[in-house]
Design an enzyme around this catalytic site. Structure first.
Site, short mmCIF file in Angstrom:
data_model
loop_
_atom_site.label_atom_id
_atom_site.label_comp_id
_atom_site.label_asym_id
_atom_site.label_seq_id
_atom_site.Cartn_x
_atom_site.Cartn_y
_atom_site.Cartn_z
N GLN A 280 10.34 46.44 23.15
CA GLN A 280 9.20 46.69 24.02
C GLN A 280 8.89 48.18 24.07
O GLN A 280 9.79 49.00 24.28
CB GLN A 280 9.47 46.16 25.42
CG GLN A 280 9.58 44.65 25.52
CD GLN A 280 8.23 43.95 25.35
OE1 GLN A 280 7.17 44.58 25.46
NE2 GLN A 280 8.27 42.65 25.08
N TYR B 188 12.59 33.50 19.23
CA TYR B 188 11.98 34.77 18.82
C TYR B 188 12.71 35.87 19.58
O TYR B 188 12.13 36.70 20.27
CB TYR B 188 10.49 34.79 19.12
CG TYR B 188 9.71 33.60 18.60
CD1 TYR B 188 9.25 33.57 17.28
CD2 TYR B 188 9.44 32.50 19.40
CE1 TYR B 188 8.53 32.49 16.80
CE2 TYR B 188 8.73 31.41 18.94
CZ TYR B 188 8.28 31.40 17.63
OH TYR B 188 7.57 30.33 17.17
N GLU C 265 16.09 34.22 15.74
CA GLU C 265 15.19 35.29 15.33
C GLU C 265 14.90 35.16 13.84
O GLU C 265 15.81 34.91 13.06
CB GLU C 265 15.80 36.66 15.63
CG GLU C 265 15.13 37.85 14.99
CD GLU C 265 13.66 37.99 15.35
OE1 GLU C 265 12.86 38.36 14.47
OE2 GLU C 265 13.29 37.71 16.51
N ASP D 20 9.37 33.89 23.38
CA ASP D 20 8.74 35.21 23.31
C ASP D 20 8.20 35.43 21.90
O ASP D 20 8.71 36.26 21.14
CB ASP D 20 9.77 36.29 23.69
CG ASP D 20 9.14 37.68 23.79
OD1 ASP D 20 7.91 37.78 23.77
OD2 ASP D 20 9.91 38.66 23.89
N CYS E 62 2.22 38.51 24.78
CA CYS E 62 1.49 39.77 24.77
C CYS E 62 0.02 39.56 24.41
O CYS E 62 -0.70 40.54 24.18
CB CYS E 62 2.12 40.76 23.80
SG CYS E 62 2.14 40.19 22.08
#
Length: 463
Positions: free
Chosen positions: A292, A325, A349, A392, A419
């Protein structure tokens, strides 16, 4: 702010052609960092304006057969009371076009009073949920890192500056640091980056001779640990040239070359990774691996996720959970703490390099299983009775196939971190079609002075 009218309000000058101008009344905000206007029946997406303003625009995309055109504001004839002077000259559309070039991207809301920015983002989120998920719902967009009373983070001072711990730059043909204009190949030289932390600006990358480099990525962790500068070389650039650039940087700065297509990183000086700190854990993040970018985002998002899951009784010692993720393991580490050694955490991931980071970061947590691969494939291979999932995904969202697979897995709850309000609302619509409900929603201004925002949602099966 009082509008400064530099030219008389003519109606049209070569409208219909790139570079042509028109005077328009600005309508509502829309997803993507622009507002909607109309000219002679044609929809124009206008950047650098505010709803209710009258502005002169310069067309930047204007094909005759296009469903809509795009334009930048070049003059304000009637200003909104929420218009302020832009804090950064290269991103100021009015100043840039006075010098006959477009502004850089990345600060497209810098002309808007910060509280109004957040209200506009809330309007966009509500509109996307209404249109794509069939939900009539509005929520406040909160400041990242806000204190217990909802005030701004201490480092911020209410200005929305100095928050980026990561930044991406282009390089001009003359070898100077720059940034691209929005949807353009034009590169504007820059000599500061007000959205970035002091540690990034202190590197003074704009003073370097960057000939032989196409892109520069920089990460400067908020914990003050060693920064990393990544150089993407132009074709045919020799290693000796990259070494010369690395030598221009201070000795306490790591420098590496990287291939944006593969993510491969080659050491030039120091190390090829940075050490991040969040929520009581240390995280190694290699190269351009995901983290982030707002200095307060990790703690803010982890706090919202755990509040939803623990408050609903979905996250507890002995629980079976998954982090999808998962990146370098930001949420995975917190899940491992919550479920303890009697529980289990599946961390998935897709990126091989980032998955290797997660293995290093979680090597001391025996209840965690790190798996590299596509989420849909791993869920098929490792079916479990999950108490909760954290989702995510990248900006494109999870998509219908993954949503259907998550529903079929039968978890008691899903915390969805997003996002992008459009892909988030679309996926919420898929969940609702499958009999799930949106049980909680918070939104955060993780990207001040841009149109972006972050949402954290709690999704549960409908009773």
């Amino acid at each position: 702010m009082t509008a400064k009218t530099s030219t008389p309000p003519a109606t049209v000058q070569d409208a219909g052609h790139v570079g042509g101008e028109a005077v328009v009344d600005v309508g509502p905000v829309a997803h993507g960092g622009h507002c909607v206007a109309r000219h002679e029946g044609r929809v124009i997406f206008v950047r650098h304006a505010l709803p209710g303003e009258k502005v002169r625009v310069r067309l930047t995309d204007a094909e005759d057969k296009a469903k809509f055109w795009r334009a930048d504001t070049v003059d304000v004839l009637e200003a909104s009371p929420d218009r302020v002077e832009h804090f950064w000259r290269p991103a100021d559309s009015l100043r840039s076009w006075q010098h006959s070039h477009p502004p850089v991207g990345g600060a497209e809301f810098g002309h808007i009073h910060l509280p109004r920015q957040r209200r506009l983002k809330a309007e966009v989120l509500a509109e996307q949920l209404r249109r794509l998920a069939g939900l009539e719902l509005s929520t406040e967009v909160e400041a990242a890192g806000a204190d217990a009373d909802g005030g701004e983070a201490a480092h911020d001072g209410g200005a929305g500056l100095g928050w980026r711990t990561r930044a991406s730059f282009s390089v001009t043909p003359g070898g100077k640091l720059g940034m691209h204009a929005h949807r353009s190949g034009h590169i504007v030289p820059v000599r500061d980056m007000p959205l970035a932390t002091d540690a990034i600006n202190a590197l003074r990358l704009w003073d370097l001779d960057l000939q032989g480099v196409d892109r520069v990525e920089v990460a400067a962790p908020a914990n003050g640990s060693r920064p990393l500068v990544l150089l993407a070389p132009a074709p045919e650039t020799k290693p000796k040239r990259l070494a010369a650039i690395a030598a221009q940087l201070p000795g306490d700065v790591s420098v590496a070359s990287f291939d944006p297509a593969t993510g491969d990183v080659t050491q030039l000086k120091g190390r090829t990774w940075v050490q991040e700190t969040a929520v009581g854990h240390e995280y190694r993040v290699t190269g351009a691996g995901f983290w982030q970018i707002h200095r307060d985002a990790p703690g803010t998002l982890v706090g919202a996720v755990t509040e939803f899951l623990q408050g609903g009784g979905f996250l507890h010692p002995g629980a079976v959970v998954a982090d999808l993720y998962a990146g370098a393991g930001l949420f995975t580490a917190v899940l491992a703490d919550a479920v303890g050694e009697t529980g289990s955490v599946l961390s998935v991931e897709g990126s091989p390099g980032t998955s290797r980071d997660a293995r290093k970061n979680l090597h001391g947590a025996p209840q965690v299983e790190i798996v590299q691969g596509r989420v849909e494939r791993i869920l098929r291979q490792k079916p479990r009775n999950f108490d909760a999932l954290i989702l995510d995904p990248p900006r494109a969202g999870a998509g219908k196939a993954v949503v259907n697979q998550l529903v079929a897995a039968g978890p008691r709850a899903i915390a969805y971190v997003s996002c992008d309000p459009a892909s988030f609302a679309r996926d919420v619509g898929y969940f609702r079609q499958s009999g799930w409900q949106l049980s909680g929603l918070r939104a955060f201004d993780i990207y001040p002075h841009t149109h972006h925002l972050e949402t954290v949602a709690l999704l549960t099966p409908a009773p």
